[in-house]
Enzyme design. Structure first.
Site, PDB file in Angstrom:
ATOM      1  N   ASN A   1       1.662  48.835  14.244  1.00 56.07           N
ATOM      2  CA  ASN A   1       0.165  48.282  14.656  1.00 56.07           C
ATOM      3  C   ASN A   1       0.331  47.750  15.619  1.00 56.07           C
ATOM      4  O   ASN A   1       2.161  48.168  15.922  1.00 56.07           O
ATOM      5  CB  ASN A   1      -0.680  47.781  13.623  1.00 56.07           C
ATOM      6  CG  ASN A   1       0.664  46.547  13.615  1.00 56.07           C
ATOM      7  OD1 ASN A   1       0.552  45.628  13.936  1.00 56.07           O
ATOM      8  ND2 ASN A   1       0.248  46.521  11.978  1.00 56.07           N
TER       9      ASN A   1
ATOM     10  N   ASP B   1      -1.430  46.909   5.431  1.00 53.95           N
ATOM     11  CA  ASP B   1      -1.889  47.056   3.957  1.00 53.95           C
ATOM     12  C   ASP B   1      -1.877  48.668   3.512  1.00 53.95           C
ATOM     13  O   ASP B   1      -1.471  48.476   2.447  1.00 53.95           O
ATOM     14  CB  ASP B   1      -3.853  47.468   4.964  1.00 53.95           C
ATOM     15  CG  ASP B   1      -4.592  46.206   5.286  1.00 53.95           C
ATOM     16  OD1 ASP B   1      -3.992  44.913   4.808  1.00 53.95           O
ATOM     17  OD2 ASP B   1      -5.292  46.724   5.770  1.00 53.95           O
TER      18      ASP B   1
ATOM     19  N   LYS C   1      14.245  63.493   8.320  1.00 55.75           N
ATOM     20  CA  LYS C   1      13.006  63.966   9.133  1.00 55.75           C
ATOM     21  C   LYS C   1      12.399  65.042   8.106  1.00 55.75           C
ATOM     22  O   LYS C   1      12.623  66.639   7.810  1.00 55.75           O
ATOM     23  CB  LYS C   1      13.865  64.308  10.413  1.00 55.75           C
ATOM     24  CG  LYS C   1      12.788  64.654  11.266  1.00 55.75           C
ATOM     25  CD  LYS C   1      13.403  64.655  12.526  1.00 55.75           C
ATOM     26  CE  LYS C   1      12.514  65.032  13.723  1.00 55.75           C
ATOM     27  NZ  LYS C   1      12.743  65.554  15.139  1.00 55.75           N
TER      28      LYS C   1
ATOM     29  N   PRO D   1       1.865  44.852  -1.466  1.00 58.31           N
ATOM     30  CA  PRO D   1       1.444  43.459  -1.924  1.00 58.31           C
ATOM     31  C   PRO D   1       0.180  42.270  -0.636  1.00 58.31           C
ATOM     32  O   PRO D   1       0.902  42.770   0.966  1.00 58.31           O
ATOM     33  CB  PRO D   1       2.096  42.799  -1.881  1.00 58.31           C
ATOM     34  CG  PRO D   1       3.394  43.369  -1.580  1.00 58.31           C
ATOM     35  CD  PRO D   1       3.021  44.909  -1.133  1.00 58.31           C
ATOM     36  N   ASP D   2      -0.309  41.674  -0.949  1.00 52.53           N
ATOM     37  CA  ASP D   2      -1.406  40.504   0.037  1.00 52.53           C
ATOM     38  C   ASP D   2       0.421  39.224   0.149  1.00 52.53           C
ATOM     39  O   ASP D   2       0.023  38.912  -0.834  1.00 52.53           O
ATOM     40  CB  ASP D   2      -2.750  40.427  -0.365  1.00 52.53           C
ATOM     41  CG  ASP D   2      -3.229  40.053   0.825  1.00 52.53           C
ATOM     42  OD1 ASP D   2      -1.970  38.375   1.813  1.00 52.53           O
ATOM     43  OD2 ASP D   2      -4.282  40.385   1.026  1.00 52.53           O
TER      44      ASP D   2
ATOM     45  N   PHE E   1      -4.285  34.235   9.368  1.00 46.00           N
ATOM     46  CA  PHE E   1      -5.253  34.572  10.339  1.00 46.00           C
ATOM     47  C   PHE E   1      -5.980  35.096   9.914  1.00 46.00           C
ATOM     48  O   PHE E   1      -5.610  36.648   9.493  1.00 46.00           O
ATOM     49  CB  PHE E   1      -4.191  35.196  11.802  1.00 46.00           C
ATOM     50  CG  PHE E   1      -4.216  34.069  12.560  1.00 46.00           C
ATOM     51  CD1 PHE E   1      -2.738  33.081  11.801  1.00 46.00           C
ATOM     52  CD2 PHE E   1      -4.501  33.592  13.523  1.00 46.00           C
ATOM     53  CE1 PHE E   1      -2.757  31.806  12.972  1.00 46.00           C
ATOM     54  CE2 PHE E   1      -3.927  32.155  14.892  1.00 46.00           C
ATOM     55  CZ  PHE E   1      -3.569  31.582  13.664  1.00 46.00           C
TER      56      PHE E   1
ATOM     57  N   LYS F   1     -12.596  35.778   3.856  1.00 42.55           N
ATOM     58  CA  LYS F   1     -11.045  35.888   2.544  1.00 42.55           C
ATOM     59  C   LYS F   1     -10.212  34.645   2.725  1.00 42.55           C
ATOM     60  O   LYS F   1      -8.638  34.654   2.335  1.00 42.55           O
ATOM     61  CB  LYS F   1     -10.558  35.963   4.405  1.00 42.55           C
ATOM     62  CG  LYS F   1     -10.021  37.934   4.817  1.00 42.55           C
ATOM     63  CD  LYS F   1      -9.554  38.150   6.020  1.00 42.55           C
ATOM     64  CE  LYS F   1      -9.431  40.198   5.811  1.00 42.55           C
ATOM     65  NZ  LYS F   1      -9.847  40.627   7.373  1.00 42.55           N
TER      66      LYS F   1
ATOM     67  N   LYS G   1      -8.285  35.187  -0.585  1.00 42.00           N
ATOM     68  CA  LYS G   1      -6.630  34.576  -0.225  1.00 42.00           C
ATOM     69  C   LYS G   1      -6.073  33.100  -0.767  1.00 42.00           C
ATOM     70  O   LYS G   1      -5.617  32.704  -1.065  1.00 42.00           O
ATOM     71  CB  LYS G   1      -6.500  35.026   0.817  1.00 42.00           C
ATOM     72  CG  LYS G   1      -6.660  36.521   1.222  1.00 42.00           C
ATOM     73  CD  LYS G   1      -5.714  36.750   2.679  1.00 42.00           C
ATOM     74  CE  LYS G   1      -6.399  37.641   2.638  1.00 42.00           C
ATOM     75  NZ  LYS G   1      -5.732  39.256   3.370  1.00 42.00           N
TER      76      LYS G   1
HETATM   77  O1  C5P Z   1      -6.795  41.414   5.157  1.00 36.02           O
HETATM   78  P1  C5P Z   1      -6.280  40.844   5.905  1.00 36.02           P
HETATM   79  O2  C5P Z   1      -5.237  41.486   6.757  1.00 36.02           O
HETATM   80  O3  C5P Z   1      -7.622  41.034   7.376  1.00 36.02           O
HETATM   81  O4  C5P Z   1      -5.717  39.411   6.337  1.00 36.02           O
HETATM   82  C1  C5P Z   1      -5.327  38.923   7.632  1.00 36.02           C
HETATM   83  C2  C5P Z   1      -4.453  37.799   7.360  1.00 36.02           C
HETATM   84  O5  C5P Z   1      -3.199  37.272   5.796  1.00 36.02           O
HETATM   85  C3  C5P Z   1      -3.070  37.466   8.053  1.00 36.02           C
HETATM   86  O6  C5P Z   1      -3.305  35.843   7.651  1.00 36.02           O
HETATM   87  C4  C5P Z   1      -2.095  37.818   8.065  1.00 36.02           C
HETATM   88  O7  C5P Z   1      -0.866  37.768   8.009  1.00 36.02           O
HETATM   89  C5  C5P Z   1      -2.436  38.017   6.044  1.00 36.02           C
HETATM   90  N1  C5P Z   1      -1.951  39.029   5.532  1.00 36.02           N
HETATM   91  C6  C5P Z   1      -1.141  38.832   4.583  1.00 36.02           C
HETATM   92  N2  C5P Z   1      -0.244  40.504   4.061  1.00 36.02           N
HETATM   93  C7  C5P Z   1      -0.736  41.343   3.807  1.00 36.02           C
HETATM   94  C8  C5P Z   1      -2.165  41.266   4.460  1.00 36.02           C
HETATM   95  C9  C5P Z   1      -2.477  39.738   5.325  1.00 36.02           C
HETATM   96  O8  C5P Z   1       0.087  38.093   4.283  1.00 36.02           O
HETATM   97  N3  C5P Z   1      -0.754  42.425   3.058  1.00 36.02           N
END
Ligand code: C5P
Length: 439
Positions: free
Chosen positions: A242, A311, A321, A339-340, A358, A372, A376
């Site tokens: 991104n 995500d 390739k 993973p988040d 953020f 969020k 989280k």
């Molecule tokens: O869910 P979203 O991506 O919008 O959340 C944003 C926040 O969560 C940011 O602080 C980002 O660094 C963190 N994040 C993370 N791991 C992910 C997705 C987001 O640490 N897989």
């Protein structure tokens, strides 16, 4: 460069390196730019350059010993009023004394008492410079928020060629201008007054602002920051990523280190230099970022997630390739959830750091940010509207609103990400201190 030196009080420390003669030029440049320069020489330096020279250049009496002249300005007064202590040249001996907290002459005493930015420009023989003692000392100073102007390589007075040559006065001058520029606006008074503005300064605004930055605000804090995008490999030559530039996270790391914190920055692929005094770990994918975070999180007091983590990642990365074929109109790649990282940290039951996230949103911004924060289990969330072209992704500016569990904490109008970083770290350190005391 637009200098911030007019009416600044600069303590110029001159120690006993042969480069002391270059400090005359430096002193002259500072005075010419409008600074009020007070020279402190070590006894050794006086064997290399006469104090009369500096008195003539600066227009002030030169200080050497603490007790040599009771009528001269005291070390405490000098330190209190200074906007910057600049030690050039800084010998290995003086660097060692500063690390040890010694105050055996005017210069070391002023440095110990100073609350303003301190900058050192080392100058010494190559072997002395590369000696582990000097290197460790420089690292310690950088970690404590002291700026180190790395010496150049070249002919040294001792006859050898190598590292250890003090940077040229013109270059040091440029460096300190940027330091003073970078150090501008700070928030404590803005927030504590609740007025949203700085009190009227007695001196010009830019003169007082650096003094508002208590260098010790981050001392004792270990800060973990994620920054930049992640890259999720598809095959050996392709990936999903991104537009995140990483700037916000890098500025936060820079400010946190300047404020005295021990900072670890875990960064996805970005094109940014490592801020001074910051430990940087480079990763590519979200899974790698998670592993790096897990390695540091138990030893962190604050975790700030600025990374734009993908995500999803490919379920299977092709080892070769992927080729297109004549009869192929589409390609299906199965993505699985990443993973988040931040939620993993926010939901820790033990050794949970003060956790900041953020939220980059395009619509229903406040609602999404607050959701969020809860999902989280964060302590603070910083919202920015990325539907706007003039702020956020890849821009140098940002405008953010900050929420905690009780609602909006602050709003910072559009301004440079660097300034926003200063505001945010001020807020984060103060809140994290309360969190630390309560846990
Ligand atoms: O869910 P979203 O991506 O919008 O959340 C944003 C926040 O969560 C940011 O602080 C980002 O660094 C963190 N994040 C993370 N791991 C992910 C997705 C987001 O640490 N897989």
């Amino acid at each position: 460069m637009d200098t911030q030196l007019k009416n600044r009080k600069i303590v110029l420390g001159v120690t006993g390196g042969i480069a002391a003669y270059k400090s005359c030029t430096l002193c002259r440049l500072l005075v010419k730019a409008g600074a009020d320069v007070f020279v402190c020489m070590t006894e050794a330096a006086t064997h290399l350059v006469g104090s009369d020279t500096f008195e003539a250049l600066s227009g002030h009496k030169v200080s050497i010993g603490i007790f040599s002249d009771t009528k001269s300005i005291s070390h405490i007064a000098l330190a209190k009023d200074a906007d910057m202590v600049l030690i050039a040249p800084a010998t290995a001996n003086t660097l060692g004394k500063i690390v040890a907290g010694m105050a055996d002459n005017m210069l070391t005493a002023v440095t110990l008492a100073a609350t303003c930015p301190v900058v050192v420009a080392p100058s010494m023989n190559t072997n002395m410079y590369h000696n582990i003692a000097t290197q460790e000392n420089l690292k310690t100073l950088a970690r404590r928020g002291i700026y180190v102007i790395t010496p150049a390589s070249g002919d040294l007075a001792c006859g050898v060629v190598g590292d250890g040559r003090m940077k040229e006065p013109e270059d040091i001058f440029e460096d300190i201008c940027s330091i003073l520029n970078d150090r501008l606006p700070h928030t404590p008074l803005m927030i504590e007054n609740g007025q949203g503005r700085l009190p009227s300064p007695k001196a010009p605004l830019e003169l007082t602002q650096t003094k508002l930055l208590p260098k010790s605000l981050g001392l004792g804090f270990k800060v973990l920051i994620t920054a930049g995008p992640t890259e999720e490999q598809i095959d050996p030559v392709r990936y999903i990523s991104n537009n995140s530039s990483g700037k916000m996270g890098f500025y936060l790391a820079q400010v946190a280190a300047q404020l005295g914190a021990d900072v670890t920055l875990i960064s996805g692929p970005v094109n940014l230099p490592t801020p001074q005094g910051v430990r940087r770990i480079d990763v590519k994918s979200a899974v790698q970022m998670l592993h790096a975070v897990e390695a540091f999180v138990t030893d962190s007091d604050i975790m700030i997630g600025t990374a734009a983590v993908a995500d999803f990642r490919c379920e299977n990365i092709s080892p070769i390739k992927i080729k297109k074929t004549e009869d192929q109109d589409s390609l299906t790649i199965k993505l699985v959830k990443n993973p988040d990282i931040l939620a993993t940290v926010g939901k820790r039951e033990v050794q949970r750091p003060y956790t900041v996230g953020f939220a980059a949103e395009t619509n229903n911004c406040e609602e999404h940010a607050k959701e969020k924060l809860v999902r989280k289990n964060l302590d603070l969330i910083v919202l920015n509207d990325v539907s706007r072209q003039d702020i956020g992704f890849n821009s140098d500016d940002n405008e953010v609103t900050v929420f905690d569990k009780d609602g909006q904490v602050a709003h910072f109008d559009k301004q440079s990400k660097q300034t926003i970083a200063t505001f945010l770290m001020d807020l984060i350190f103060k809140a994290a201190k309360q969190y630390k005391n309560a846990n």
